[in-house]
Design a protein around this motif. Structure first.
Motif, PDB file in Angstrom:
ATOM      1  N   ALA A  31      44.790   9.409 -17.674  1.00 31.52           N
ATOM      2  CA  ALA A  31      43.694  10.312 -18.024  1.00 31.52           C
ATOM      3  C   ALA A  31      44.220  11.658 -18.514  1.00 31.52           C
ATOM      4  O   ALA A  31      43.732  12.205 -19.510  1.00 31.52           O
ATOM      5  CB  ALA A  31      42.774  10.510 -16.822  1.00 31.52           C
ATOM      6  N   VAL A  32      45.232  12.192 -17.832  1.00 30.89           N
ATOM      7  CA  VAL A  32      45.826  13.457 -18.274  1.00 30.89           C
ATOM      8  C   VAL A  32      46.444  13.292 -19.658  1.00 30.89           C
ATOM      9  O   VAL A  32      46.272  14.141 -20.544  1.00 30.89           O
ATOM     10  CB  VAL A  32      46.908  13.953 -17.288  1.00 30.89           C
ATOM     11  CG1 VAL A  32      47.491  15.275 -17.765  1.00 30.89           C
ATOM     12  CG2 VAL A  32      46.322  14.137 -15.904  1.00 30.89           C
ATOM     13  N   GLY A  33      47.174  12.202 -19.843  1.00 29.29           N
ATOM     14  CA  GLY A  33      47.807  11.959 -21.133  1.00 29.29           C
ATOM     15  C   GLY A  33      46.799  11.899 -22.261  1.00 29.29           C
ATOM     16  O   GLY A  33      46.992  12.488 -23.332  1.00 29.29           O
ATOM     17  N   ALA A  34      45.685  11.176 -22.039  1.00 31.82           N
ATOM     18  CA  ALA A  34      44.659  11.060 -23.079  1.00 31.82           C
ATOM     19  C   ALA A  34      44.048  12.420 -23.401  1.00 31.82           C
ATOM     20  O   ALA A  34      43.821  12.758 -24.574  1.00 31.82           O
ATOM     21  CB  ALA A  34      43.576  10.091 -22.627  1.00 31.82           C
ATOM     22  N   CYS A  35      43.796  13.221 -22.366  1.00 31.96           N
ATOM     23  CA  CYS A  35      43.187  14.543 -22.586  1.00 31.96           C
ATOM     24  C   CYS A  35      44.163  15.492 -23.285  1.00 31.96           C
ATOM     25  O   CYS A  35      43.746  16.323 -24.110  1.00 31.96           O
ATOM     26  CB  CYS A  35      42.725  15.131 -21.251  1.00 31.96           C
ATOM     27  SG  CYS A  35      41.324  14.263 -20.511  1.00 31.96           S
ATOM     28  N   LEU A  36      45.442  15.368 -22.980  1.00 29.96           N
ATOM     29  CA  LEU A  36      46.443  16.189 -23.673  1.00 29.96           C
ATOM     30  C   LEU A  36      46.553  15.775 -25.139  1.00 29.96           C
ATOM     31  O   LEU A  36      46.770  16.618 -26.019  1.00 29.96           O
ATOM     32  CB  LEU A  36      47.800  16.070 -22.976  1.00 29.96           C
ATOM     33  CG  LEU A  36      47.931  16.808 -21.637  1.00 29.96           C
ATOM     34  CD1 LEU A  36      49.228  16.411 -20.933  1.00 29.96           C
ATOM     35  CD2 LEU A  36      47.892  18.319 -21.840  1.00 29.96           C
ATOM     36  N   LYS A  37      46.412  14.478 -25.411  1.00 29.86           N
ATOM     37  CA  LYS A  37      46.399  14.007 -26.799  1.00 29.86           C
ATOM     38  C   LYS A  37      45.271  14.677 -27.570  1.00 29.86           C
ATOM     39  O   LYS A  37      45.446  15.099 -28.728  1.00 29.86           O
ATOM     40  CB  LYS A  37      46.213  12.486 -26.834  1.00 29.86           C
ATOM     41  CG  LYS A  37      47.440  11.683 -26.467  1.00 29.86           C
ATOM     42  CD  LYS A  37      48.273  11.365 -27.692  1.00 29.86           C
ATOM     43  CE  LYS A  37      49.396  10.406 -27.344  1.00 29.86           C
ATOM     44  NZ  LYS A  37      50.178  10.002 -28.533  1.00 29.86           N
ATOM     45  N   PRO A  76      38.296   9.705 -19.011  1.00 26.35           N
ATOM     46  CA  PRO A  76      37.732  10.596 -20.038  1.00 26.35           C
ATOM     47  C   PRO A  76      37.769  10.005 -21.448  1.00 26.35           C
ATOM     48  O   PRO A  76      38.752   9.378 -21.852  1.00 26.35           O
ATOM     49  CB  PRO A  76      38.626  11.839 -19.945  1.00 26.35           C
ATOM     50  CG  PRO A  76      39.134  11.835 -18.545  1.00 26.35           C
ATOM     51  CD  PRO A  76      39.314  10.383 -18.194  1.00 26.35           C
ATOM     52  N   ASN A  77      36.679  10.194 -22.166  1.00 22.99           N
ATOM     53  CA  ASN A  77      36.579   9.910 -23.601  1.00 22.99           C
ATOM     54  C   ASN A  77      36.727   8.431 -23.976  1.00 22.99           C
ATOM     55  O   ASN A  77      37.060   8.110 -25.111  1.00 22.99           O
ATOM     56  CB  ASN A  77      37.645  10.722 -24.373  1.00 22.99           C
ATOM     57  CG  ASN A  77      37.588  12.195 -24.048  1.00 22.99           C
ATOM     58  OD1 ASN A  77      36.520  12.803 -24.006  1.00 22.99           O
ATOM     59  ND2 ASN A  77      38.743  12.803 -23.798  1.00 22.99           N
ATOM     60  N   PHE A  78      36.456   7.536 -23.003  1.00 21.72           N
ATOM     61  CA  PHE A  78      36.632   6.110 -23.298  1.00 21.72           C
ATOM     62  C   PHE A  78      35.868   5.304 -22.243  1.00 21.72           C
ATOM     63  O   PHE A  78      36.435   4.913 -21.225  1.00 21.72           O
ATOM     64  CB  PHE A  78      38.120   5.745 -23.277  1.00 21.72           C
ATOM     65  CG  PHE A  78      38.462   4.436 -23.934  1.00 21.72           C
ATOM     66  CD1 PHE A  78      38.533   4.324 -25.314  1.00 21.72           C
ATOM     67  CD2 PHE A  78      38.731   3.307 -23.168  1.00 21.72           C
ATOM     68  CE1 PHE A  78      38.867   3.122 -25.918  1.00 21.72           C
ATOM     69  CE2 PHE A  78      39.067   2.101 -23.753  1.00 21.72           C
ATOM     70  CZ  PHE A  78      39.140   2.010 -25.137  1.00 21.72           C
ATOM     71  N   PRO A  79      34.577   5.047 -22.452  1.00 20.15           N
ATOM     72  CA  PRO A  79      33.779   4.352 -21.430  1.00 20.15           C
ATOM     73  C   PRO A  79      34.186   2.900 -21.267  1.00 20.15           C
ATOM     74  O   PRO A  79      34.772   2.283 -22.164  1.00 20.15           O
ATOM     75  CB  PRO A  79      32.356   4.460 -21.987  1.00 20.15           C
ATOM     76  CG  PRO A  79      32.526   4.631 -23.461  1.00 20.15           C
ATOM     77  CD  PRO A  79      33.795   5.410 -23.642  1.00 20.15           C
ATOM     78  N   LEU A  80      33.897   2.363 -20.089  1.00 17.46           N
ATOM     79  CA  LEU A  80      34.086   0.930 -19.869  1.00 17.46           C
ATOM     80  C   LEU A  80      33.125   0.159 -20.770  1.00 17.46           C
ATOM     81  O   LEU A  80      32.006   0.617 -21.035  1.00 17.46           O
ATOM     82  CB  LEU A  80      33.814   0.592 -18.413  1.00 17.46           C
ATOM     83  CG  LEU A  80      34.959   0.888 -17.434  1.00 17.46           C
ATOM     84  CD1 LEU A  80      34.424   1.163 -16.037  1.00 17.46           C
ATOM     85  CD2 LEU A  80      35.941  -0.273 -17.400  1.00 17.46           C
ATOM     86  N   PRO A  81      33.517  -0.996 -21.278  1.00 22.10           N
ATOM     87  CA  PRO A  81      32.663  -1.762 -22.188  1.00 22.10           C
ATOM     88  C   PRO A  81      31.308  -2.108 -21.563  1.00 22.10           C
ATOM     89  O   PRO A  81      31.222  -2.440 -20.382  1.00 22.10           O
ATOM     90  CB  PRO A  81      33.483  -3.033 -22.450  1.00 22.10           C
ATOM     91  CG  PRO A  81      34.894  -2.638 -22.192  1.00 22.10           C
ATOM     92  CD  PRO A  81      34.838  -1.633 -21.087  1.00 22.10           C
ATOM     93  N   GLN A 391      42.835  20.945 -20.575  1.00 19.46           N
ATOM     94  CA  GLN A 391      42.235  22.110 -21.243  1.00 19.46           C
ATOM     95  C   GLN A 391      43.007  23.379 -20.936  1.00 19.46           C
ATOM     96  O   GLN A 391      43.205  24.228 -21.817  1.00 19.46           O
ATOM     97  CB  GLN A 391      40.774  22.249 -20.821  1.00 19.46           C
ATOM     98  CG  GLN A 391      39.859  21.186 -21.398  1.00 19.46           C
ATOM     99  CD  GLN A 391      38.433  21.283 -20.875  1.00 19.46           C
ATOM    100  OE1 GLN A 391      38.170  21.960 -19.865  1.00 19.46           O
ATOM    101  NE2 GLN A 391      37.511  20.596 -21.531  1.00 19.46           N
ATOM    102  N   ASP A 392      43.467  23.521 -19.700  1.00 25.83           N
ATOM    103  CA  ASP A 392      44.213  24.718 -19.312  1.00 25.83           C
ATOM    104  C   ASP A 392      45.567  24.781 -20.027  1.00 25.83           C
ATOM    105  O   ASP A 392      45.939  25.808 -20.601  1.00 25.83           O
ATOM    106  CB  ASP A 392      44.417  24.727 -17.799  1.00 25.83           C
ATOM    107  CG  ASP A 392      44.850  26.088 -17.278  1.00 25.83           C
ATOM    108  OD1 ASP A 392      44.100  27.069 -17.473  1.00 25.83           O
ATOM    109  OD2 ASP A 392      45.934  26.172 -16.673  1.00 25.83           O
ATOM    110  N   ILE A 393      46.281  23.654 -20.008  1.00 29.09           N
ATOM    111  CA  ILE A 393      47.566  23.613 -20.705  1.00 29.09           C
ATOM    112  C   ILE A 393      47.356  23.764 -22.208  1.00 29.09           C
ATOM    113  O   ILE A 393      48.113  24.471 -22.886  1.00 29.09           O
ATOM    114  CB  ILE A 393      48.307  22.293 -20.386  1.00 29.09           C
ATOM    115  CG1 ILE A 393      48.682  22.245 -18.899  1.00 29.09           C
ATOM    116  CG2 ILE A 393      49.565  22.157 -21.245  1.00 29.09           C
ATOM    117  CD1 ILE A 393      49.280  20.925 -18.456  1.00 29.09           C
ATOM    118  N   GLY A 394      46.319  23.104 -22.733  1.00 27.94           N
ATOM    119  CA  GLY A 394      46.035  23.189 -24.167  1.00 27.94           C
ATOM    120  C   GLY A 394      45.726  24.601 -24.614  1.00 27.94           C
ATOM    121  O   GLY A 394      46.143  25.031 -25.696  1.00 27.94           O
TER     122      GLY A 394
END
Length: 422
Positions: A31-37, A76-81, A391-394
């Motif tokens: 989840a962190v990786g996806a949000c950092l992307k 985050p940003n990717f719901p279950l089907p 968001q904080d790191i970004g």
């Protein structure tokens, strides 16, 4: 904070990471990786196993389903089907996590076991030492970074209690993390130690495979119906808490549980004095959401027994003096955080491996240290922390990217100071 590395004789490779180092490739780390992307921030994920979500893939029983509706379990940003059932199986959830990693092009560094992480005040950077066994670069590696995200989660290591005489028992003993199915236990007497969701489900699974489970209940436990009037109990709780204080919702649930499930105390299941929501928030103890075990308890197919006094050869003596003949023992005794074993820091994390500051403010420490997946609020809590962290790191990344020359020069100088100490 620790100022210097505890190993002045480090002889492995040293790698500068232009962005955060994330420890753990479970749901929280992904989840962190996806949000950092989404923020455009580079990162690496270090994972001790050789695949993502190792707990889900290798340390869960076959019949496991998500305990909460899928709408509360997506990252985050990717719901279950939408095609999945309301309570997806573990295999469906694992497929979702694999799709998540593929969608966001997340490629963790597998077989990287973190041995220590130290903040070096001299250079103002984190020094993360690992042992790599990926076949290409076996040996010690030190990663130097500005931000460290701890995403190893609440369930990194199994908890195995000390039980008197267990070494004399002689039969099969395993933790529930290694249990898959009751198929091999047909006709056997099995002692299940623990009465949480895992203990209840393992006992139910054993019953369904014609084994004879006895479940040890040492303390009080909240048992709630998984659904109330065909609606998820958790979903009802979320709705009610928008309008009522938690203590009032707790009272409503205790009364409802009594009406729906009856007096479970007569079966040896005592309710705690604290309500289920209060207990979850303060002590991290999750209420049991009943999916059929209570029916087996009422019928006597699952026996509820008190605490253990000691083990004997092929038997167990209970605190009430009863002695049971048993063939196997399954320890449904839970998990714990492993953060204190490798993070050399004592301001942000407590000795139990959780942030000292409670939810919702336990995600950010000092000196670029973050925690994701320690909220005791499941996947929704981890997703919230992941979003905030990224968001904080970004924000910092973007501010300093606008001053790129100064940033690169300052970071390079800090890196050189770190290298000079090795």
């Amino acid at each position: 904070m620790v100022e210097n590395s505890d190993d002045d004789n480090f002889s492995g490779r040293c790698i500068w990471i232009n962005g955060p180092v994330i420890v753990g490739a479970g749901p929280s780390g992904l989840a962190v990786g996806a949000c950092l992307k989404e923020q455009g921030v580079p990162f690496i994920i270090l994972e001790r196993a050789n695949y993502i979500a190792s707990l889900w893939q290798n340390h869960t029983y076959d019949r496991l389903k998500l305990h909460l509706p899928k709408e509360f379990c997506h990252l985050p940003n990717f719901p279950l089907p939408e095609s999945l059932p309301e309570y997806p199986t573990k295999y469906q959830f694992i497929d979702y996590l694999k799709s998540y990693a593929k969608h966001f092009e997340i490629n963790p560094r597998f077989n990287e076991s973190v041995k220590s992480a130290v903040y070096d005040k001299t250079c103002g950077l984190w020094r993360v030492k690992t042992f790599s066994s990926n076949g290409l670069t076996e040996g010690e590696v030190e990663y130097i970074c500005r931000w460290l995200v701890v995403a190893t989660g609440e369930n990194a290591e199994k908890v195995v209690p000390e039980l008197v005489g267990l070494e004399e028992f002689g039969g099969l003993v395993m933790h529930s993390c290694d249990y898959k199915s009751g198929e091999s236990y047909r006709g056997k007497n099995v002692l299940v130690v623990g009465c949480g969701n895992s203990g209840m489900e393992v006992s139910l699974d054993l019953c369904n495979h014609n084994a004879h489970p006895s479940m040890v209940v040492r303390s009080s436990v909240h048992v709630l119906p998984r659904e109330i009037l065909r609606k998820s109990t958790f979903k009802v709780a979320v709705s009610l808490m928008k309008w009522m204080p938690a203590w009032l919702v707790d009272k409503l649930f205790v009364v409802t549980a009594r009406l729906v499930l009856g007096n479970i105390a007569k079966y040896g299941l005592r309710r705690p004095s604290k309500g289920p929501i209060q207990l979850k928030n303060t002590e991290g103890k999750t209420p049991v959401l009943d999916i059929g075990a209570l029916k087996k308890i009422r019928s006597g197919e699952i026996k509820v027994v008190p605490g253990i006094k000691r083990f004997l050869h092929n038997r167990v003596e209970l605190v009430n003096g009863d002695v049971l003949d048993i063939d196997s023992v399954i320890l449904a005794t839970g998990y714990c955080s492993n953060v204190p074993s490798w993070l050399k820091e004592n301001e942000f994390f407590s000795t139990n491996g959780f942030p000292k500051t409670p939810f919702p403010n336990g995600w950010k420490g000092k000196a670029g240290l973050y925690a994701v997946g320690f909220t005791r609020r499941g996947l929704s809590g981890a997703s919230l922390d992941a979003t905030r962290t990224a968001q904080d790191i970004g924000r910092i990344w973007k501010e300093e990217t606008n001053q790129k020359k100064h940033y690169v020069g300052a970071t390079t100088a800090s890196y050189r100071r770190c290298i000079s100490q090795i």
